[in-house]
Enzyme design. Structure first.
Site, short mmCIF file in Angstrom:
data_model
loop_
_atom_site.label_atom_id
_atom_site.label_comp_id
_atom_site.label_asym_id
_atom_site.label_seq_id
_atom_site.Cartn_x
_atom_site.Cartn_y
_atom_site.Cartn_z
CB CYS A 164 -3.62 -38.53 -66.62
SG CYS A 164 -5.30 -38.91 -66.25
NE ARG B 148 -4.10 -38.47 -57.58
CZ ARG B 148 -4.55 -38.12 -58.79
NH1 ARG B 148 -4.88 -39.04 -59.65
NH2 ARG B 148 -4.64 -36.84 -59.13
#
Ligand code: IMP
Length: 502
Positions: A319, A418
């Site tokens: 991430c 998302r």
């Protein structure tokens, strides 16, 4: 003026567990790893209870049907990734639900009119030596007989001999009716010393084979997570755009639980999604939501009707959300705050909403910490991506075996939903900027072997804390912050470590 929180937000690495009294009863074999998955009222039970507190991430590089089967057999759940067509995702769900442990669909089939030459070619192509003979040569055709290695070895000098002239015909075989349980099937296999038991439906069509050699592997999965019909349990990721079409299709395919997959769950889009599902598709459709990192986010989703809430923004190994957008919170701090809110909510309403710690687990002891901090279960991507069962390629890079692992917010996955902020002008449905990277993780072998070691470590730590259930760990564990110098003290130090290979 903006609210400034001057308390630093912390990660798992900054905490340790202080051992409690280990009594003689506290041995790893009695430790119970069961965990509730979805909301329940005081005195009742969660509709799904995990046998181990692990779920695999809603990611292309982690959770397909293969991972889902492997993890459910060990007592956890996979959430099959939603960044694919509804049709493909439903096919994966169906594959898991149709899987019957020990019941195997016949993968090498032939007709009675074929020849020995055809049989040998089929064996070479498929690698299977037990071949089902059906009227039309399909895996579910009307069953005529069976060919095993012995049949074709005995006839090897007559390549043109017809299958019907050397197979073991149905009348000479012991077979069972579809609907029989695996235990009953195994009893027949053992009582009659069979290697293969054909399972036929009412019209004598071939449904499955039960093999004697699979008996042991089933015995090895005592934690298997299955529904009332003995089918493995499976989850699926959804988004806040196409739920009106995707959710009914997934429910029809047999999915057990859903989870809205988003990098930022504290949003009206999630509320709308949950409310639509509960009001229009079914009150009993189970749906988790997230991700949030504070009490306000948690309560918002709980009030919207979420059945569990996922915690974590920016901590995932792939991430880069924190770098790109500057949003997030140290995973330990986020978890501790949300667990507190969950407990308060339970106290005041009598309703328990499980929370899931998502992302950022590196060491096995981080799992124990997360559970002690109040997580009911853990979602992991990197951990599972390393195993044979993840859907990605295993490669040799720089002399080491690795597996591919990419984020849903990377250009490779292109999971724009998302990261969707509801922008109606985003007509090309694309990622505006990346929030994840494409990477490799060290290859680690079989899921089962790794889980055994990981669970062994967690259970051993729980014994050190003097607890034998996750609930007890949450209430009785004593955690301490550690200084940066004591982190150094925690590794091997002031010695010259020998090369492990020497
Ligand atoms: P890991 O277990 O530390 O590898 O984290 C996995 C978690 O990272 C997933 O369950 C998601 O919540 C999150 N995630 C997946 N893909 C991305 C991405 O591309 N960017 C940011 N977070 C991601």
């Amino acid at each position: 003026m903006a609210i400034i929180i001057n308390e630093v937000s912390r990660t798992f690495n900054e905490y340790l567990i202080i051992p409690g009294l280990t009594t003689k009863q506290h041995t790893p074999d009695i430790v119970d790893m069961k965990a509730p998955l979805v909301r329940f009222k005081k005195g009742e039970e969660s509709a799904i209870t995990l046998n181990i507190p692990f779920v695999s991430s809603i990611m292309q590089s982690v959770s397909d049907s293969g991972m889902a089967k492997a993890l459910a057999k060990e007592g956890g759940i996979s959430f099959i990734y939603g960044s694919q067509s509804i049709e493909d995702q439903c096919r994966m769900v169906r594959e898991v639900k149709n899987y019957k442990a020990g019941f195997v669909e016949s993968r090498a089939n032939i007709t009675p009119e074929s020849t020995l030459k055809d049989v040998i070619a089929l064996k070479q192509k498929t690698g299977f030596s037990t071949i089902g003979v059906t009227e039309d040569g399909s895996p579910t055709g009307v069953f005529c007989g069976l060919i095993t290695g012995r049949d074709y070895r005995e006839n090897r000098d007559s390549p043109d001999k017809k299958v019907k002239d050397f197979m073991t015909p149905i009348d000479d075989l012991i077979y069972a009716k579809n609907g029989i349980t695996l235990t009953e099937a195994n009893d027949i296999v053992w009582d009659h010393k069979l290697n293969t038991l054909p399972i036929l439906d009412e019209d004598k069509r071939l449904a499955y084979f039960v093999f004697r050699k699979d008996y042991d592997s089933h015995k090895l999965n005592p934690n298997e997570l299955s529904d009332a019909h003995k089918r493995l349990i499976v989850g699926a990721g959804i988004n806040s755009r196409d739920y009106a079409e995707r959710v009914p299709a997934l429910v029809e395919a047999g999915v057990d639980v859903l989870c809205i997959d988003s990098s930022d769950g504290y949003s009206e889009w999630q509320k709308e999604t949950i409310e639509y599902i509960k009001n229009n598709i079914g009150k009993n459709v189970l749906v988790g939501a997230g991700n949030v990192v504070d009490k306000e986010g948690f309560l918002y989703l709980v009030k919207a009707g979420a059945d569990f809430v996922k915690v974590g923004v920016g901590g995932g190994s792939i991430c880069i959300t924190r770098e790109q957008k500057g949003i997030g919170r140290g995973q330990a701090t986020a978890l501790i705050e949300v667990a507190g809110a969950r407990n308060e909510y339970f106290k005041s309403t009598g309703e328990y909403i499980p929370i899931c710690s998502d992302g950022g687990i590196v060491q096995d002891y981080h799992m124990t910490l997360a559970l002690a901090m109040g997580a009911d279960f853990l979602m992991m991507g990197r951990y599972f991506a390393r195993f044979d069962e993840s859907p990605t390629r295993k490669l040799l890079v720089g002399g080491n075996y690795v597996k591919e692992y990419w984020g849903e917010g990377s250009n490779r996955a292109r999971n724009w939903q998302r990261y969707d902020m509801g922008d109606n002008n985003n007509n090309n449905n694309s990622l505006k900027f990346e929030e994840g990277v494409d990477s490799y993780v060290p290859y680690a072998g079989k899921l089962k072997d790794n889980l055994e070691i990981t669970l062994g470590k967690i259970k051993s730590t729980m014994c050190s804390c003097g607890v034998s259930s996750l609930k007890q760990l949450q209430s009785d564990a004593k955690l301490t912050l550690v200084s940066s110098t004591s982190i150094i003290e925690g590794g091997a130090h002031d010695v010259i470590v020998k090369d492990a290979k020497n």
